[in-house]
Design a protein around this motif. Sequence first.
Motif, PDB file in Angstrom:
ATOM      1  N   LYS A  86       0.849  -1.184   0.000  1.00  0.00           N
ATOM      2  CA  LYS A  86       0.000   0.000   0.000  1.00  0.00           C
ATOM      3  C   LYS A  86       0.885   1.235   0.000  1.00  0.00           C
ATOM      4  O   LYS A  86       1.916   1.289   0.673  1.00  0.00           O
ATOM      5  CB  LYS A  86      -0.966   0.015   1.183  1.00  0.00           C
ATOM      6  N   VAL A  87       0.479   2.211  -0.805  1.00  0.00           N
ATOM      7  CA  VAL A  87       1.202   3.471  -0.933  1.00  0.00           C
ATOM      8  C   VAL A  87       0.394   4.529  -0.194  1.00  0.00           C
ATOM      9  O   VAL A  87      -0.774   4.772  -0.530  1.00  0.00           O
ATOM     10  CB  VAL A  87       1.380   3.859  -2.414  1.00  0.00           C
ATOM     11  N   VAL A  88       0.989   5.148   0.812  1.00  0.00           N
ATOM     12  CA  VAL A  88       0.272   6.056   1.707  1.00  0.00           C
ATOM     13  C   VAL A  88       0.966   7.411   1.735  1.00  0.00           C
ATOM     14  O   VAL A  88       2.199   7.492   1.793  1.00  0.00           O
ATOM     15  CB  VAL A  88       0.206   5.477   3.141  1.00  0.00           C
ATOM     16  N   ARG A  89       0.171   8.472   1.686  1.00  0.00           N
ATOM     17  CA  ARG A  89       0.694   9.840   1.810  1.00  0.00           C
ATOM     18  C   ARG A  89       0.179  10.442   3.110  1.00  0.00           C
ATOM     19  O   ARG A  89      -0.985  10.261   3.465  1.00  0.00           O
ATOM     20  CB  ARG A  89       0.263  10.688   0.616  1.00  0.00           C
ATOM     21  N   GLU A  96      -3.145   9.773   7.640  1.00  0.00           N
ATOM     22  CA  GLU A  96      -2.754   8.900   6.545  1.00  0.00           C
ATOM     23  C   GLU A  96      -3.812   8.924   5.449  1.00  0.00           C
ATOM     24  O   GLU A  96      -5.000   8.872   5.729  1.00  0.00           O
ATOM     25  CB  GLU A  96      -2.576   7.460   7.034  1.00  0.00           C
ATOM     26  N   ARG A  97      -3.365   8.989   4.205  1.00  0.00           N
ATOM     27  CA  ARG A  97      -4.275   8.906   3.061  1.00  0.00           C
ATOM     28  C   ARG A  97      -3.747   7.826   2.123  1.00  0.00           C
ATOM     29  O   ARG A  97      -2.664   7.956   1.555  1.00  0.00           O
ATOM     30  CB  ARG A  97      -4.360  10.249   2.335  1.00  0.00           C
ATOM     31  N   LEU A  98      -4.512   6.761   1.985  1.00  0.00           N
ATOM     32  CA  LEU A  98      -4.115   5.678   1.089  1.00  0.00           C
ATOM     33  C   LEU A  98      -4.213   6.164  -0.352  1.00  0.00           C
ATOM     34  O   LEU A  98      -5.276   6.579  -0.811  1.00  0.00           O
ATOM     35  CB  LEU A  98      -5.012   4.461   1.306  1.00  0.00           C
ATOM     36  N   VAL A  99      -3.098   6.117  -1.062  1.00  0.00           N
ATOM     37  CA  VAL A  99      -3.056   6.595  -2.443  1.00  0.00           C
ATOM     38  C   VAL A  99      -3.460   5.495  -3.412  1.00  0.00           C
ATOM     39  O   VAL A  99      -4.290   5.689  -4.299  1.00  0.00           O
ATOM     40  CB  VAL A  99      -1.648   7.119  -2.788  1.00  0.00           C
ATOM     41  N   VAL A 121       5.729   9.750  -0.020  1.00  0.00           N
ATOM     42  CA  VAL A 121       4.844   8.677   0.429  1.00  0.00           C
ATOM     43  C   VAL A 121       5.663   7.626   1.162  1.00  0.00           C
ATOM     44  O   VAL A 121       6.893   7.605   1.084  1.00  0.00           O
ATOM     45  CB  VAL A 121       4.111   8.001  -0.755  1.00  0.00           C
ATOM     46  N   TYR A 122       4.962   6.776   1.897  1.00  0.00           N
ATOM     47  CA  TYR A 122       5.623   5.575   2.391  1.00  0.00           C
ATOM     48  C   TYR A 122       4.899   4.363   1.837  1.00  0.00           C
ATOM     49  O   TYR A 122       3.704   4.412   1.535  1.00  0.00           O
ATOM     50  CB  TYR A 122       5.731   5.552   3.918  1.00  0.00           C
ATOM     51  N   VAL A 123       5.650   3.292   1.675  1.00  0.00           N
ATOM     52  CA  VAL A 123       5.134   2.076   1.057  1.00  0.00           C
ATOM     53  C   VAL A 123       5.294   0.934   2.049  1.00  0.00           C
ATOM     54  O   VAL A 123       6.404   0.641   2.496  1.00  0.00           O
ATOM     55  CB  VAL A 123       5.874   1.754  -0.254  1.00  0.00           C
ATOM     56  N   GLU A 124       4.170   0.305   2.393  1.00  0.00           N
ATOM     57  CA  GLU A 124       4.158  -0.759   3.394  1.00  0.00           C
ATOM     58  C   GLU A 124       3.625  -2.049   2.782  1.00  0.00           C
ATOM     59  O   GLU A 124       2.705  -2.025   1.955  1.00  0.00           O
ATOM     60  CB  GLU A 124       3.278  -0.345   4.579  1.00  0.00           C
TER      61      GLU A 124
END
Length: 252
Positions: A86-89, A96-99, A121-124
């Motif tokens: 998941k890519v989150v900004r 957190e906003r899921l992109v 963004v961060y990617v988890e």
Amino acid sequence: MTRIKFIAIVGGQLMGLEGALMEELPILQSHDSCVSRVPLFARLDGDAQVAVAASAHPLHVMRGELLHGPGSALAQLFVVHAGLLKVVRLTAGGLERLVRLAEPGDVVGEHAFLTGERSDVYVEALEDTSVCTFQHRDLTRLMALHPGIGGQLLRTLSERLDEAERALSLNTTGVPARLADYLLELPMRRDPRGAVVTWPISKKDVASYLGTTPESLSRALARLESEGLVAPDTRRTTVLLDVDALESLATG
């Protein structure tokens, strides 16, 4: 079968051989998902695909670990081989906003990779995930030899822009309409009752993706159920009882 050890990312940091969490996985074959099945490389001829495969470096990320965080200076492009990211900004208010979700075949980090800007963004990993990484210097060399790679990267960025514009247009509609649109985009399995869809992520993450709160999402889902448009199936699945009505709601 030839096997290779993968260095895992632990706590968002790429660890060295000493003390790293190691896991044995089958080595990714040259023409497997990271090259021949990925839109970015699928249109290349056989020789070009072999050259690309030789530059790919496999990496395994455990569920809950970060591939990278905001502010990272990325010198790598990531292609998902198996699993789910998941890519989150983070918003200005720290929310957190899921992109988007990155599934097998998807590319992650292309904007920062091409522009040199730090990632915002961060990617988890939502599940154990295997990715192929490409160093900037290697892919730059390959793009010079095979211009089709650069053209496909531009197409990928164009698709991201289209997705962003579509998301912005949806944000002007109510939560029930956004939820209907989201459900219709999920893969469907036919069932005597209707079309069954599986929620790929938690409803909290769905709410983030739709730009709303979990409470508002729950109310919207309850409304769709009360109107006979959907029905609960299991904790992770929902039956779409009236696809036509959902499409009408989604399109306004």
